[in-house]
Design a protein around this motif. Sequence first.
Motif, PDB file in Angstrom:
ATOM      1  N   TRP A   7     -20.934  29.526 -20.912  1.00 39.32           N
ATOM      2  CA  TRP A   7     -22.226  29.131 -20.372  1.00 39.32           C
ATOM      3  C   TRP A   7     -22.089  28.021 -19.332  1.00 39.32           C
ATOM      4  N   ALA A   8     -20.895  27.465 -19.209  1.00 46.75           N
ATOM      5  CA  ALA A   8     -20.676  26.393 -18.234  1.00 46.75           C
ATOM      6  C   ALA A   8     -20.203  26.922 -16.886  1.00 46.75           C
ATOM      7  N   LEU A   9     -19.970  28.229 -16.799  1.00 47.77           N
ATOM      8  CA  LEU A   9     -19.421  28.808 -15.577  1.00 47.77           C
ATOM      9  C   LEU A   9     -20.433  29.700 -14.894  1.00 47.77           C
ATOM     10  N   GLU A  10     -20.485  29.630 -13.576  1.00 43.51           N
ATOM     11  CA  GLU A  10     -21.307  30.552 -12.805  1.00 43.51           C
ATOM     12  C   GLU A  10     -20.513  31.834 -12.538  1.00 43.51           C
ATOM     13  N   HIS A  11     -21.201  32.884 -12.196  1.00 43.59           N
ATOM     14  CA  HIS A  11     -20.580  34.148 -11.810  1.00 43.59           C
ATOM     15  C   HIS A  11     -19.647  34.675 -12.899  1.00 43.59           C
ATOM     16  N   LYS A  12     -20.106  34.611 -14.144  1.00 45.06           N
ATOM     17  CA  LYS A  12     -19.277  35.049 -15.278  1.00 45.06           C
ATOM     18  C   LYS A  12     -18.898  36.530 -15.164  1.00 45.06           C
ATOM     19  N   ARG A  13     -19.850  37.351 -14.698  1.00 44.26           N
ATOM     20  CA  ARG A  13     -19.570  38.783 -14.597  1.00 44.26           C
ATOM     21  C   ARG A  13     -18.499  39.056 -13.549  1.00 44.26           C
ATOM     22  N   MET A  14     -18.543  38.350 -12.435  1.00 44.20           N
ATOM     23  CA  MET A  14     -17.534  38.523 -11.393  1.00 44.20           C
ATOM     24  C   MET A  14     -16.163  38.111 -11.895  1.00 44.20           C
ATOM     25  N   GLN A  15     -16.127  37.032 -12.680  1.00 42.58           N
ATOM     26  CA  GLN A  15     -14.861  36.561 -13.241  1.00 42.58           C
ATOM     27  C   GLN A  15     -14.254  37.622 -14.161  1.00 42.58           C
ATOM     28  N   GLU A  16     -15.094  38.199 -15.029  1.00 45.03           N
ATOM     29  CA  GLU A  16     -14.593  39.224 -15.936  1.00 45.03           C
ATOM     30  C   GLU A  16     -14.098  40.439 -15.158  1.00 45.03           C
ATOM     31  N   ARG A  17     -14.838  40.844 -14.145  1.00 44.18           N
ATOM     32  CA  ARG A  17     -14.432  42.000 -13.356  1.00 44.18           C
ATOM     33  C   ARG A  17     -13.108  41.760 -12.647  1.00 44.18           C
ATOM     34  N   ARG A  18     -12.900  40.540 -12.182  1.00 42.38           N
ATOM     35  CA  ARG A  18     -11.634  40.227 -11.513  1.00 42.38           C
ATOM     36  C   ARG A  18     -10.469  40.343 -12.488  1.00 42.38           C
ATOM     37  N   LEU A  19     -10.653  39.833 -13.698  1.00 43.98           N
ATOM     38  CA  LEU A  19      -9.617  39.955 -14.716  1.00 43.98           C
ATOM     39  C   LEU A  19      -9.350  41.421 -15.040  1.00 43.98           C
TER      40      LEU A  19
END
Length: 254
Positions: A15-27
Amino acid sequence: MKPIYFLSDAHLGSWALEHKRMQERRLVRFLDSIKTKAAAVYLLGDMFDFWFEYKYVVPKGYTRFLGKISELTDMGVEVHYFTGNHDIWAYGYLERECGVILHKQPLTTEIYGKIFFLAHGDGLGDRDAKFKVIRWMFHNRACQRLFATVHPRWGVWFGQTWAKYSRLKRPGGEEPPYMGEEREPLVRYTKRYIQYHSNVDYFIYGHRHIEVDLQLTKKARMIILGDWISSFSYVVYDGEHLLMSQYIEGESIL
């Protein structure tokens, strides 16, 4: 020989990070890019910002990540998952549903003729008394059973809120920078460890969110992996060379 990959600290769902979905997709794109090349992938902890498996419920989300590691294991790629200090509470779901090999303690293992010591790194060499108490509570089975009686609506909320507070209380939400060989807990721990375990070639840790690569002795090399929040760093071992790298989309992957 197919290469072996090591990475850690994605803190998916934070919850402290923005663009969580983009981060997951990159991984997920990274894992997809190595799925036909890798013999094994070692995830060294804190891949989730909070993970608690109730008897019939797991935290919602992470479907892309869970699906991708399931695809890897279905293809015969070994996926080793080490619990960290944010995802201690794994009780069989990841193993049964995703096919991972779960590790709750540091692991010493031989890979292509070299000895590796692998761990998330929390609690190793850390002198912080408050952290030790909290860590004991998190690992205590009685405390875990008590927490499991809390309804997931509130239990997951509490866990996510705690994790968010833990990150945001630091300046800029960042981990402290590298403190040098004499003060860095994982370096101190490793130096003591190799005095009695001189057979280890490589020590690899997560936890600290910093990239460190130290040749501690003629034989022993120590690496802290960085993270998958800002650096998107990983280590790859091909049986001959151990290389630190960074995932930059559009570039070829070893």
